[in-house]
Design a protein around this motif. Sequence first.
Motif, short mmCIF file in Angstrom:
data_model
loop_
_atom_site.label_atom_id
_atom_site.label_comp_id
_atom_site.label_asym_id
_atom_site.label_seq_id
_atom_site.Cartn_x
_atom_site.Cartn_y
_atom_site.Cartn_z
N UNK A 14 35.18 31.65 18.32
CA UNK A 14 35.02 32.50 17.16
C UNK A 14 34.33 33.79 17.59
N UNK A 15 34.89 34.89 17.19
CA UNK A 15 34.30 36.18 17.52
C UNK A 15 33.47 36.66 16.34
N UNK A 16 32.21 36.99 16.60
CA UNK A 16 31.31 37.40 15.53
C UNK A 16 31.69 38.75 14.93
N UNK A 17 32.11 39.67 15.74
CA UNK A 17 32.44 41.00 15.25
C UNK A 17 33.91 41.34 15.48
N UNK A 18 34.77 40.36 15.56
CA UNK A 18 36.17 40.62 15.85
C UNK A 18 36.29 41.15 17.28
N UNK A 57 21.65 44.40 16.50
CA UNK A 57 20.57 44.33 15.51
C UNK A 57 21.03 43.60 14.25
N UNK A 58 22.28 43.82 13.86
CA UNK A 58 22.83 43.10 12.72
C UNK A 58 22.86 41.60 13.00
N UNK A 59 23.30 41.24 14.18
CA UNK A 59 23.34 39.83 14.58
C UNK A 59 21.94 39.23 14.61
N UNK A 60 20.99 39.96 15.14
CA UNK A 60 19.61 39.48 15.19
C UNK A 60 19.04 39.31 13.79
N UNK A 61 19.36 40.23 12.87
CA UNK A 61 18.91 40.13 11.49
C UNK A 61 19.48 38.89 10.80
N UNK A 62 20.75 38.59 11.07
CA UNK A 62 21.38 37.41 10.49
C UNK A 62 20.75 36.15 11.05
N UNK A 63 20.47 36.12 12.34
CA UNK A 63 19.86 34.94 12.96
C UNK A 63 18.48 34.68 12.39
N UNK A 64 17.72 35.74 12.16
CA UNK A 64 16.36 35.60 11.62
C UNK A 64 16.36 35.33 10.12
N UNK A 65 17.50 35.38 9.49
CA UNK A 65 17.57 35.10 8.06
C UNK A 65 17.18 36.28 7.19
#
Length: 130
Positions: free
Chosen positions: A1-5, A120-128
Amino acid sequence: MKLFGHMISSLEQGLNYSATKGKVISQNIANVDTPNYKAKNVSFKDFFDNAQMKELRAYKTDHRHIDFPKRNVQPGVFDYSNFRYRHDGNGVDMDKEQADLAENQIYYHALVDRLNGKFNTLQNVIKGGR
């Protein structure tokens, strides 16, 4: 699965192109006083086509089928073989090279900023979202 396409891989290819262009510009600047040196440049189209060929694989149903040819040259790099800027045969225009270097640096930094935004978007999603 690709997170950002395909965004991350596209940004990676853009960074590879910019790095290659930076190396070629640096070689041109380093050889500004070399007699008969032909200035080089990087073609985005050739670079892009080569990047696609790396991922393209032939589906062979028979051992007699021919593979796609692989080139051993640096992708997209060509020289101005018939262009001579000075009387000693050197084809480097220092003003053009400096302008190309500045343009390439802006392009490179824009790609890095975009890549940082994705991470940064991915990190924000991981941190909730905290």
